[in-house]
Scaffold this motif. Sequence first.
Motif, short mmCIF file in Angstrom:
data_model
loop_
_atom_site.label_atom_id
_atom_site.label_comp_id
_atom_site.label_asym_id
_atom_site.label_seq_id
_atom_site.Cartn_x
_atom_site.Cartn_y
_atom_site.Cartn_z
N ASN A 50 0.83 -1.21 0.00
CA ASN A 50 0.00 0.00 0.00
C ASN A 50 0.86 1.26 0.00
N LEU A 51 1.95 1.23 0.75
CA LEU A 51 2.83 2.40 0.83
C LEU A 51 3.44 2.76 -0.52
N HIS A 52 3.54 1.79 -1.41
CA HIS A 52 4.17 2.04 -2.71
C HIS A 52 3.18 2.23 -3.86
N ALA A 53 1.87 2.19 -3.56
CA ALA A 53 0.86 2.35 -4.60
C ALA A 53 0.68 3.82 -4.97
N ASP A 54 0.16 4.05 -6.18
CA ASP A 54 -0.17 5.42 -6.58
C ASP A 54 -1.29 5.98 -5.73
N LYS A 55 -2.20 5.10 -5.33
CA LYS A 55 -3.32 5.53 -4.50
C LYS A 55 -3.83 4.34 -3.71
N ILE A 56 -4.34 4.63 -2.51
CA ILE A 56 -4.99 3.62 -1.68
C ILE A 56 -6.46 3.98 -1.59
N CYS A 57 -7.34 3.00 -1.86
CA CYS A 57 -8.78 3.14 -1.62
C CYS A 57 -9.12 2.14 -0.51
N ALA A 58 -8.97 2.58 0.73
CA ALA A 58 -9.07 1.67 1.86
C ALA A 58 -10.48 1.62 2.42
N ALA A 59 -10.93 0.42 2.76
CA ALA A 59 -12.18 0.29 3.51
C ALA A 59 -11.99 0.98 4.86
N ALA A 60 -13.07 1.55 5.39
CA ALA A 60 -12.97 2.23 6.69
C ALA A 60 -12.42 1.29 7.75
N GLU A 61 -12.83 0.01 7.68
CA GLU A 61 -12.32 -0.98 8.63
C GLU A 61 -11.07 -1.63 8.05
N THR A 62 -10.01 -0.86 7.98
CA THR A 62 -8.70 -1.36 7.56
C THR A 62 -7.74 -1.18 8.73
N TYR A 63 -7.12 -2.27 9.15
CA TYR A 63 -6.23 -2.25 10.31
C TYR A 63 -4.81 -2.44 9.79
N ILE A 64 -4.13 -1.32 9.60
CA ILE A 64 -2.91 -1.32 8.81
C ILE A 64 -1.71 -0.88 9.65
N GLY A 65 -0.56 -1.50 9.40
CA GLY A 65 0.65 -1.11 10.11
C GLY A 65 1.82 -1.99 9.77
N LEU A 66 3.02 -1.53 10.14
CA LEU A 66 4.26 -2.28 9.95
C LEU A 66 4.58 -2.97 11.27
N VAL A 67 4.40 -4.28 11.31
CA VAL A 67 4.43 -5.02 12.58
C VAL A 67 5.64 -5.95 12.71
#
Length: 792
Positions: free
Chosen positions: A589-606
Amino acid sequence: MKRTIRKVAVLGSGVMGSRIACHFAGVGIEVLLMDMVPKDAQESQDKAARNKLVNDALQAALKSNPSPVYSKEVVKRIRTGNFTDNMKEISGVDWIIEVVVERLDIKQQIFEQVEQYRKPGTLVSSNTSGIPIHMMAAGRSEDFQQYFCGTHFFNPPRYLRLLEIIPTPQTKPEVVDFLMQFGSLQLGKTTVLCKDTPAFIANRIGVYGIMAIFGLVDKLGLTIDEVDALTGPVIGRPKSATFRTADVVGIDTLVKVAKGVADNCPADEQRAVFTIPAWLEKMVANNWLGDKTGQGFFKKTKGAGGEKEILTLNLSTLEYGPRQKPKFAGLEAAKPVEDLATRLKMLVQATDKSGEFYRHFHYGLFSYISHRIPEISDELYRIDDAMMAGFGWEIGAFESWDVLGVGKTVSKMKEAGYSVAPWVEEMLAAGHTNFYKVENGKRFYYDIATKACQPIPGGEAFIVMKNFEGQTVWKNAACRAYHLGDDVIGLEWSTKMNSIGGEVLEAIQKSIGLAEEKYRGLVIANEGANFSAGANVGMIFMLAIEQEYDELDMAIRQFQQTMMRARYSSVPVVVAPHGLTLGGGCELNLHADKICAAAETYIGLVELGVGLIPGGGGSKEFALRAADEMHEDEPETITLKNRFLSVATAKVATSAQEGMEMGILRKGRDEIVLNQGRRISEAKRSVLELYDSGYITPIPRTDIKVLGRSGLGTLLTGINGMLRANYATEHDALVARKLAYVMCGGDLSEPTLVSEQYLLDLEREAFLSLCGERKTLERIQAVLKSGKPIRN
């Protein structure tokens, strides 16, 4: 007229009312939340005392887990008041939602007050789940009745996607159309049009299902633990399965709905199923109502050593005992099968008691839903939509029937003594063998009224990848790339937890290559439970344990190169994440031109949780973004430190909104899609917009400012402080130092401008060195075995 909703009034601040208010505030709408004046404050002039009930309820909601809000900031949009002092303010709102106690007389009193102050044309709705909608509007003005209907949210409103819309005969059609559209677009809901029948759709079918299972418990001699093992994720249902769901919902609520159906549906051919078993009546009498009273079908206790233990109720003796691990040969044989359709067929065909249960369970359900049309809905797809969105079913009941074969199952149902509604036999006789079919990416359903297949209304707004199997342009064992129309490719993959390994990386590279060759762009998404739990750590562990460091180095290079290919492709690449989007999934996602994320997206570098640093470009990207965020009017280390801490603490955003606040999603560039079902179509639209606006391939960065020793000093001081305060272990500190080294550009004597490749090389070297650490391998092994990291 064009209707907009800028402000709503929520009348009633109980569990549902306060959380409905939070959800509206979360999507950007101003909310007036009201409740009664407490009895002891009736004569008081103190505003705080008069609003104590509503304020306490709101605070309790905000402290609850899971959180009812996408971000703590949204509470600023909620203002509180009471029915006595503030009811006149509803004249300035666009929608009034009643959520008071489930008593008709009280609701009618509230609506009588509402009518005194409501502006003509203002929407009014009730969140009731058990009172006929038309009865509440009786005696109200014509204008009130025309703009009144039921809007039944499911608890918790933020997470359960169902919104049932229940009009009365007097409700204007344009009001229904508006609420269906607004609920879907602005509230992110699956809006389902319901008839004004007892329990509407989801609770009618869902409670039937639970009560039918209660009957099978007695018939087949099953235990609670056995039933929950049989009715959970293995058949595409939530982990809470049957009895745990009842505990969460409240056993008194379940009994109330069941009795309501039995009392008010005399023509229901399965009315007897809603009879409350003696053991359930006894539980209600004992006040064993589930989580709300501390015990129900399950009871939490502390064992001899002080550890938490969950006991299960024995329905024969009504005594609690230790949980038992069920053993069914049919269940064990089907469990390893990833594909739900294949798994369902195996379960129903099993020859042991589990197979007998599944046959009775499905035959009863199929019979019941067939007879509910047209009583509760004219269209079968609405029943499936309601059950998936309201009860968390992976596939609907009619879709399950399709999986098992409609004609074949009808024959077996009859043999077993189960009836089907005449329209099903008419459908089969006319040559229609399925309830659903897909053509050219569009989904059709069998319509009873026209006796023909019709497209599901509004389906163009919802892209489902698997519906495009006929337009597959490339595939490997785990991935498929489809032509989604309009010269846009869609890529999805299906691996365990949707992890990213060699096959997925190959598919990303291949899809980008195909898109660059003859398409306008690429959408990357999937319809699994989660977007991606990250890189395939099993492969990393295997290579590390065998000390295949050259192979490991090549694998990391391949991951980095794939992420950079996504960043610097000659066509737009848009990613549409949802659910868990961790580690390597976040890096994509960090490298995409754009992110279209669902509101319920639990994202992080773990990665720190398994003793590693982000190695697929994540460390590089956070260093790059920190450099871009540096301002002359504040110390340069502040933005670096904030970015570093997000990774060093393995922080995961609890929503896409929080992901934006963390800087993973970019304000003004990335998009949050409230309705998860719309995110892929939004991503496709974004690809076309980027392409049509004259997409230009970005230029690789060589101007990233890294701070070298000055930044390292600050970060290392913080790491040592965490270590001394016992907030970090020695290994945590070791990994954090490696991360700091990468994000500061190494041991440079002064701030320097470097390239992305320079940082990628540092990142890869650090990642490789950590793969040789015993404690890192112990952490990875623990995650592979139990799914949980250890602190060592």
